[in-house]
Design a protein around this motif. Structure first.
Motif, PDB file in Angstrom:
ATOM      1  N   VAL A 142       0.923  -1.056  -0.230  1.00  0.00           N
ATOM      2  CA  VAL A 142      -0.131   0.053   0.079  1.00  0.00           C
ATOM      3  C   VAL A 142       0.814   1.308  -0.168  1.00  0.00           C
ATOM      4  CG1 VAL A 142      -1.896   1.264   1.358  1.00  0.00           C
ATOM      5  CG2 VAL A 142      -1.635  -1.305   1.373  1.00  0.00           C
ATOM      6  N   PRO A 143       0.719   2.246  -0.945  1.00  0.00           N
ATOM      7  CA  PRO A 143       1.482   3.241  -0.858  1.00  0.00           C
ATOM      8  C   PRO A 143       1.403   4.445   0.067  1.00  0.00           C
ATOM      9  CG  PRO A 143       0.046   3.370  -2.642  1.00  0.00           C
ATOM     10  CD  PRO A 143      -0.212   2.051  -2.204  1.00  0.00           C
ATOM     11  N   GLU A 144       1.826   5.398   0.397  1.00  0.00           N
ATOM     12  CA  GLU A 144       1.721   6.236   1.336  1.00  0.00           C
ATOM     13  C   GLU A 144       0.704   7.274   0.965  1.00  0.00           C
ATOM     14  OE1 GLU A 144       5.289   8.468   2.443  1.00  0.00           O
ATOM     15  OE2 GLU A 144       6.714   6.527   2.723  1.00  0.00           O
ATOM     16  N   GLY A 145      -0.024   7.747   1.904  1.00  0.00           N
ATOM     17  CA  GLY A 145      -1.130   8.768   1.729  1.00  0.00           C
ATOM     18  C   GLY A 145      -2.433   8.187   1.234  1.00  0.00           C
ATOM     19  N   CYS A 146      -2.497   6.684   1.891  1.00  0.00           N
ATOM     20  CA  CYS A 146      -3.800   5.804   1.624  1.00  0.00           C
ATOM     21  C   CYS A 146      -4.368   5.992   3.011  1.00  0.00           C
ATOM     22  CB  CYS A 146      -3.655   4.508   1.002  1.00  0.00           C
ATOM     23  SG  CYS A 146      -2.804   4.415  -0.679  1.00  0.00           S
ATOM     24  N   LYS A 147      -5.916   5.879   2.728  1.00  0.00           N
ATOM     25  CA  LYS A 147      -6.642   5.910   3.936  1.00  0.00           C
ATOM     26  C   LYS A 147      -7.410   4.573   4.287  1.00  0.00           C
ATOM     27  CE  LYS A 147     -11.034   8.235   6.324  1.00  0.00           C
ATOM     28  NZ  LYS A 147     -11.717   9.264   6.018  1.00  0.00           N
ATOM     29  N   ARG A 148      -7.654   4.148   5.455  1.00  0.00           N
ATOM     30  CA  ARG A 148      -8.017   2.848   5.786  1.00  0.00           C
ATOM     31  C   ARG A 148      -9.745   3.293   5.899  1.00  0.00           C
ATOM     32  NH1 ARG A 148      -7.254   1.756  11.229  1.00  0.00           N
ATOM     33  NH2 ARG A 148      -9.135   2.188  11.659  1.00  0.00           N
ATOM     34  N   VAL A 149     -10.399   2.275   4.942  1.00  0.00           N
ATOM     35  CA  VAL A 149     -11.750   2.471   4.939  1.00  0.00           C
ATOM     36  C   VAL A 149     -12.714   1.074   5.453  1.00  0.00           C
ATOM     37  CG1 VAL A 149     -11.707   3.885   2.885  1.00  0.00           C
ATOM     38  CG2 VAL A 149     -11.793   1.245   2.639  1.00  0.00           C
TER      39      VAL A 149
END
Length: 537
Positions: A142-149
């Motif tokens: 998972v790249p940086e800047g992703c939000k867990r949903v």
């Protein structure tokens, strides 16, 4: 006829000889068995020094039977999955989003059944995914800047288990990031750990340990090893706890596994730790969280700020209190730091207490006009820009001990009390159980912090001494090591003071509090002007 009788006689004599031979052989077997048993009984048993054994030869029949039977299936494979939403720019330059799934495997063990629910313990890094990925919170793939949903926790049979109806859903009950620990709950009864909770402080180098988990998520496995280091302070990745190091061969998927040792007294296994991390590239060098730090968390099922460690064996005593007061008398500015909160210590030999004001847990505070009373004036988080106090803690003298927790003064809402009494005093007896415990831990930790700081300052006055320099380095390391725990405890204390301030949570003054202003802080000391040498003509 004669010949026939002769043959019968021969046969009878032959049978008698065989019977004698059989009897002789039986006697020899019995004698050999008795001799062997006597020699075995005379053989000295395997020595067991200390509280835990250094070999599993001492494990008793009950433990061996339990480990090999169905009750030994108390560890479970946990599949932790999450989905992240990641923004990116498409070929047309427009902002788009895609979702990426991530999965990890770990171990949890059941330790308590309540009704139809079962509570399990595992690592925080097994049970919790970062809210947002960044440089400090990395997720593989998972790249940086992703939000867990979305995220889920399930008990599965192995890494290939895709039969969802056969899996067991888990919910998070409590998380303790500093300890890398999490409590999960399963909505059904499971096999729980059949052993007592031991004492990790009693472990020694060379003690034998056993780890039961799921390496790589492939199978349930048992790994035995030895303790190679009984004490290791772990402050990696935001953790703050004490580990012990083992040489058992472990791998990914073992995180959250229970670590057991053989108690010398009972010859049975006891839970002594929770495996949580290993050294990269060294599968036989792994660290385990000592169970002593987890028992309260497991019992309460909620995180509680921890008190700072006391250096002196047996805790602080009257001599430490006298030493602290003597150091304050010679201090030019008795200001100290406690987890980012600045506080001032004030020794008041003549402080008088109102009736019911002490109300300590033991009720045995001295009535000698408050002789040797200590006051901790804790300022707001904006100090020194804002020099108002957030709360004042009273530390009363007590015979045979460092002291006893007295009243806790917090600012009161202006509408709740007359303007002349803008503070409210809370005796410990008026607080809830958890609030009393938090107050006690905070006062104990403040005492430790003040003594360390005053001792450190003393070393700075005699840097020519090698012993003082060594002592200064030790104190500096101790203060640095406890910085995270002190900050956590200070934040919890200030939050409690905000809740107890009249008007914050309740429209009327709570029962048990006393409208009484705390002692005013002392005026800042006036430093003596520096001496100016006479001018040489």
């Amino acid at each position: 006829m004669g010949s026939t009788r002769g043959r019968d006689v021969v046969r009878l004599r032959s049978a008698q000889g065989s019977l004698l031979l059989v009897v002789a052989l039986v006697i020899l077997v019995v004698v050999f068995d008795l001799v062997t048993r006597s020699r075995l009984s005379a053989t000295p048993t395997v020595p067991c020094e200390g509280d835990y054994a250094d070999t599993f030869q001492l494990l008793g029949p009950r433990g061996r039977q339990t480990e090999q039977g169905p009750r030994g299936q108390y560890s479970y494979l946990v599949r932790s999955s999450a989905r992240y939403e990641c923004p990116f720019f498409g070929p047309d330059g427009k902002l788009r989003r895609r979702r990426i799934a991530a999965t990890e495997l770990g171990t949890a063990f059941a330790y308590e059944v309540s009704g139809n629910d079962t509570y399990l313990l595992t690592n925080e890094h097994v049970a919790v995914w970062p809210e947002v990925t960044d440089g400090l919170h990395h997720v593989d793939g998972v790249p940086e800047g992703c939000k867990r949903v979305d995220d889920r926790l399930r008990i599965v049979r192995d890494e290939r288990d895709d039969f969802e109806p056969g899996q067991i859903s888990l919910t998070r009950v409590a998380v303790e990031p500093l300890l890398d620990a999490a409590i999960l709950k399963a909505p059904q009864k499971l096999n729980v750990l059949p052993y007592k909770v031991g004492k990790s402080a009693s472990l020694r180098q060379g003690d034998a340990i056993r780890v039961r988990g799921f390496p790589l998520g492939v199978m349930q496995a048992v790994s035995d090893g030895k303790i190679v280091n009984a004490y290791d302070r772990d402050q990696e990745q935001g953790w703050d706890h004490v580990d012990f190091v083992i040489d058992a061969l472990l791998s990914e998927g073992n995180s959250g596994s229970p670590v057991l040792a053989v108690a010398c007294g009972s010859r049975d296994l006891e839970l002594v730790g929770l495996y949580h991390a290993g050294y990269k590239g060294h599968s036989a060098l792994n660290v385990v969280i000592g169970i002593d730090q987890l028992t309260d968390f497991m019992k309460r099922k909620k995180r509680m700020p921890r008190a700072l460690a006391i250096d002196a064996s047996g805790g602080l005593g009257p001599k430490d209190r006298a030493r602290l007061i003597a150091a304050l008398e010679t201090s030019s500015l008795p200001l100290f730091d406690f987890g980012g909160a600045v506080f001032r210590v004030d020794a008041r030999p003549g402080q008088d207490h109102a009736a019911g004001g002490a109300g300590g847990a033991g009720g045995g505070a001295s009535n000698e006009a408050g002789a040797g009373t200590l006051l901790y004036h804790i300022y707001t988080r904006q100090f020194p820009l804002d020099d108002r106090r957030s709360l004042v803690l009273e530390d009363l003298p007590k015979e045979g001990a460092f002291g006893e927790v007295g009243r806790m003064f917090v600012p009161a809402a202006a509408a709740a009390v007359p303007p002349a009494t803008p503070w409210r005093a809370w005796p410990p007896s008026a607080l809830g159980v958890e609030e009393r415990e938090l107050l006690g831990r905070a006062v104990d930790s403040i005492r430790v912090q003040v003594l360390r700081a005053t001792d450190y300052r003393k070393t700075l006055t005699n840097l020519s001494s090698a012993d003082e320099r060594r002592r200064g380095r030790e104190l500096s390391r101790a203060i640095m090591h406890d910085a995270v725990a002190a900050k956590d405890l200070a934040n919890a204390l200030l939050d409690m003071a905000d809740r107890l301030s009249v008007g914050h949570d309740t429209p009327a003054p709570p029962s048990g509090s006393i409208s009484e202003a705390p002692p005013a802080p002392p005026a800042p000391p006036s430093p003596a002007p520096p001496s100016v040498p006479d001018r040489v003509q």
